[in-house]
Each structure stands twice: as C-alpha cells, then as structure tokens.
Design a protein around this motif. Structure first.
Motif, PDB file in Angstrom:
ATOM      1  N   ASN A  15       0.792  -1.225   0.000  1.00  5.94           N
ATOM      2  CA  ASN A  15       0.000   0.000   0.000  1.00  5.94           C
ATOM      3  C   ASN A  15       0.829   1.283   0.000  1.00  5.94           C
ATOM      4  N   MET A  16       2.094   1.184  -0.384  1.00  2.00           N
ATOM      5  CA  MET A  16       2.906   2.396  -0.504  1.00  2.00           C
ATOM      6  C   MET A  16       2.237   3.350  -1.481  1.00  2.00           C
ATOM      7  N   GLY A  17       2.278   4.636  -1.170  1.00  2.00           N
ATOM      8  CA  GLY A  17       1.709   5.640  -2.054  1.00  2.00           C
ATOM      9  C   GLY A  17       2.618   5.908  -3.243  1.00  2.00           C
ATOM     10  N   LYS A  18       2.267   6.882  -4.020  1.00  3.58           N
ATOM     11  CA  LYS A  18       3.025   7.202  -5.227  1.00  3.58           C
ATOM     12  C   LYS A  18       4.263   8.045  -4.950  1.00  3.58           C
ATOM     13  N   THR A  19       4.321   8.706  -3.793  1.00  8.06           N
ATOM     14  CA  THR A  19       5.486   9.522  -3.439  1.00  8.06           C
ATOM     15  C   THR A  19       5.810   9.344  -1.966  1.00  8.06           C
ATOM     16  N   GLY A  20       7.044   9.638  -1.601  1.00  8.94           N
ATOM     17  CA  GLY A  20       7.401   9.645  -0.192  1.00  8.94           C
ATOM     18  C   GLY A  20       8.694   8.930   0.117  1.00  8.94           C
ATOM     19  N   TYR A  21       9.023   8.962   1.396  1.00 11.31           N
ATOM     20  CA  TYR A  21      10.201   8.279   1.925  1.00 11.31           C
ATOM     21  C   TYR A  21       9.668   7.173   2.828  1.00 11.31           C
ATOM     22  N   TYR A  22       9.891   5.941   2.427  1.00  8.00           N
ATOM     23  CA  TYR A  22       9.384   4.771   3.147  1.00  8.00           C
ATOM     24  C   TYR A  22      10.549   4.013   3.771  1.00  8.00           C
ATOM     25  N   LYS A  23      10.348   3.531   5.001  1.00  8.37           N
ATOM     26  CA  LYS A  23      11.428   2.859   5.722  1.00  8.37           C
ATOM     27  C   LYS A  23      10.892   1.611   6.432  1.00  8.37           C
ATOM     28  N   LEU A  24      11.589   0.484   6.201  1.00 10.93           N
ATOM     29  CA  LEU A  24      11.208  -0.751   6.891  1.00 10.93           C
ATOM     30  C   LEU A  24      11.542  -0.647   8.373  1.00 10.93           C
ATOM     31  N   THR A  25      10.690  -1.269   9.194  1.00  8.41           N
ATOM     32  CA  THR A  25      10.938  -1.303  10.639  1.00  8.41           C
ATOM     33  C   THR A  25      11.310  -2.698  11.126  1.00  8.41           C
ATOM     34  N   LYS A  26      11.217  -3.689  10.221  1.00 15.35           N
ATOM     35  CA  LYS A  26      11.570  -5.073  10.556  1.00 15.35           C
ATOM     36  C   LYS A  26      11.653  -5.886   9.277  1.00 15.35           C
ATOM     37  N   ASN A  27      12.100  -7.121   9.382  1.00 13.09           N
ATOM     38  CA  ASN A  27      12.093  -8.040   8.248  1.00 13.09           C
ATOM     39  C   ASN A  27      10.643  -8.316   7.861  1.00 13.09           C
ATOM     40  N   ILE A  28      10.406  -8.464   6.566  1.00 13.18           N
ATOM     41  CA  ILE A  28       9.054  -8.722   6.077  1.00 13.18           C
ATOM     42  C   ILE A  28       9.052 -10.006   5.266  1.00 13.18           C
ATOM     43  N   ASN A  29       8.145 -10.920   5.622  1.00 13.22           N
ATOM     44  CA  ASN A  29       7.989 -12.184   4.902  1.00 13.22           C
ATOM     45  C   ASN A  29       6.729 -12.093   4.054  1.00 13.22           C
ATOM     46  N   CYS A  30       6.896 -12.184   2.755  1.00 16.37           N
ATOM     47  CA  CYS A  30       5.782 -12.049   1.809  1.00 16.37           C
ATOM     48  C   CYS A  30       5.208 -13.392   1.387  1.00 16.37           C
ATOM     49  N   ASP A  31       5.606 -14.465   2.037  1.00 12.86           N
ATOM     50  CA  ASP A  31       5.171 -15.806   1.662  1.00 12.86           C
ATOM     51  C   ASP A  31       3.644 -15.897   1.658  1.00 12.86           C
ATOM     52  N   GLY A  32       3.090 -16.340   0.527  1.00 12.01           N
ATOM     53  CA  GLY A  32       1.654 -16.523   0.399  1.00 12.01           C
ATOM     54  C   GLY A  32       0.888 -15.261   0.037  1.00 12.01           C
ATOM     55  N   PHE A  33       1.576 -14.152  -0.152  1.00 11.09           N
ATOM     56  CA  PHE A  33       0.917 -12.887  -0.488  1.00 11.09           C
ATOM     57  C   PHE A  33       1.030 -12.638  -1.985  1.00 11.09           C
ATOM     58  N   ASP A  34      -0.071 -12.301  -2.630  1.00 10.48           N
ATOM     59  CA  ASP A  34      -0.094 -12.026  -4.065  1.00 10.48           C
ATOM     60  C   ASP A  34       0.262 -10.556  -4.278  1.00 10.48           C
ATOM     61  N   PHE A  35       1.551 -10.263  -4.415  1.00  4.36           N
ATOM     62  CA  PHE A  35       2.031  -8.891  -4.489  1.00  4.36           C
ATOM     63  C   PHE A  35       1.895  -8.335  -5.896  1.00  4.36           C
ATOM     64  N   GLU A  36       1.395  -7.113  -6.007  1.00  5.07           N
ATOM     65  CA  GLU A  36       1.304  -6.421  -7.287  1.00  5.07           C
ATOM     66  C   GLU A  36       2.250  -5.239  -7.276  1.00  5.07           C
ATOM     67  N   SER A  37       2.790  -4.906  -8.427  1.00  2.00           N
ATOM     68  CA  SER A  37       3.764  -3.826  -8.544  1.00  2.00           C
ATOM     69  C   SER A  37       3.226  -2.508  -8.003  1.00  2.00           C
ATOM     70  N   ILE A  38       4.110  -1.723  -7.426  1.00  2.00           N
ATOM     71  CA  ILE A  38       3.790  -0.371  -6.985  1.00  2.00           C
ATOM     72  C   ILE A  38       3.945   0.511  -8.224  1.00  2.00           C
ATOM     73  N   THR A  39       2.903   1.217  -8.611  1.00  2.00           N
ATOM     74  CA  THR A  39       2.950   1.960  -9.869  1.00  2.00           C
ATOM     75  C   THR A  39       3.206   3.452  -9.670  1.00  2.00           C
ATOM     76  N   GLU A  40       3.931   3.999 -10.649  1.00  2.00           N
ATOM     77  CA  GLU A  40       4.216   5.424 -10.728  1.00  2.00           C
ATOM     78  C   GLU A  40       4.801   5.977  -9.425  1.00  2.00           C
ATOM     79  N   PHE A  41       5.812   5.310  -8.915  1.00  2.00           N
ATOM     80  CA  PHE A  41       6.427   5.703  -7.644  1.00  2.00           C
ATOM     81  C   PHE A  41       7.524   6.735  -7.859  1.00  2.00           C
ATOM     82  N   ASN A  42       7.575   7.694  -6.961  1.00  2.00           N
ATOM     83  CA  ASN A  42       8.587   8.736  -6.962  1.00  2.00           C
ATOM     84  C   ASN A  42       9.035   8.914  -5.514  1.00  2.00           C
ATOM     85  N   GLY A  43      10.157   8.305  -5.139  1.00  2.00           N
ATOM     86  CA  GLY A  43      10.595   8.433  -3.764  1.00  2.00           C
ATOM     87  C   GLY A  43      11.688   7.457  -3.387  1.00  2.00           C
TER      88      GLY A  43
END
Length: 91
Positions: A15-43
C-alpha cells in the motif's frame, strides 16, 4: 525535514503511495501474499538493513513506472519476478 512513512508488514509495502520516503521497521515475509507492482512511484524505499523475503511478483517488478527511485539498505531473500526486474519502466 523528511516525512518518513514506516513499513512493518507486507500490506504496508503493498500500500505504498506514489510519493514519499518509506522505511522498513523489521524483516518482512511475503510468503503466500499475491504482491502487485507499486505503480508510478517517486521516492525512496529505505530497508534500514532489513530483509524482504519470499517476494513473488508476476510482472513488472517491485516498482512499475518509476520517475525517481532510490532503493537502499535492503536485502532480498528468495525474490522472484516473472517479467522485467526490480524496477520496470524507469523514466
């Protein structure tokens, strides 16, 4: 001063937005998640030394149609992108 948006789950990553500074706070396991590309990102996606594991993307990569992107301080474990690469269509 940069307004940091924190990512602590695969849902936050998706759910990252189209702009901004995003920072992980921990390890993330995406197992079993149907991930779709983040579109038109600037950040920035700052991994803060954490790892994204088991990320599987069917097409276009983690980020699709990027204008200005910085991906730093992040590790990927078991990354699978069926078409293209980590960033697809960099303008």
């Amino acid at each position: 001063m940069v307004n940091v948006k924190y990512i602590s789950s695969v849902e936050d990553l998706q759910n990252m937005g189209k702009t901004g500074y995003y920072k992980l706070t921990k390890n993330i396991n995406c197992d079993g998640f149907d991930f779709e590309s983040i579109t038109e990102f600037n950040g920035t996606l700052d991994g803060a030394g954490y790892t994204i594991k088991n990320l599987k993307i069917q097409k276009y990569g983690l980020i699709y149609k990027a204008y200005y992107v910085v991906i730093k301080n992040i590790q990927f474990d078991n990354l699978s992108v069926k078409q293209a690469g980590l960033v697809f269509d960099l303008y």
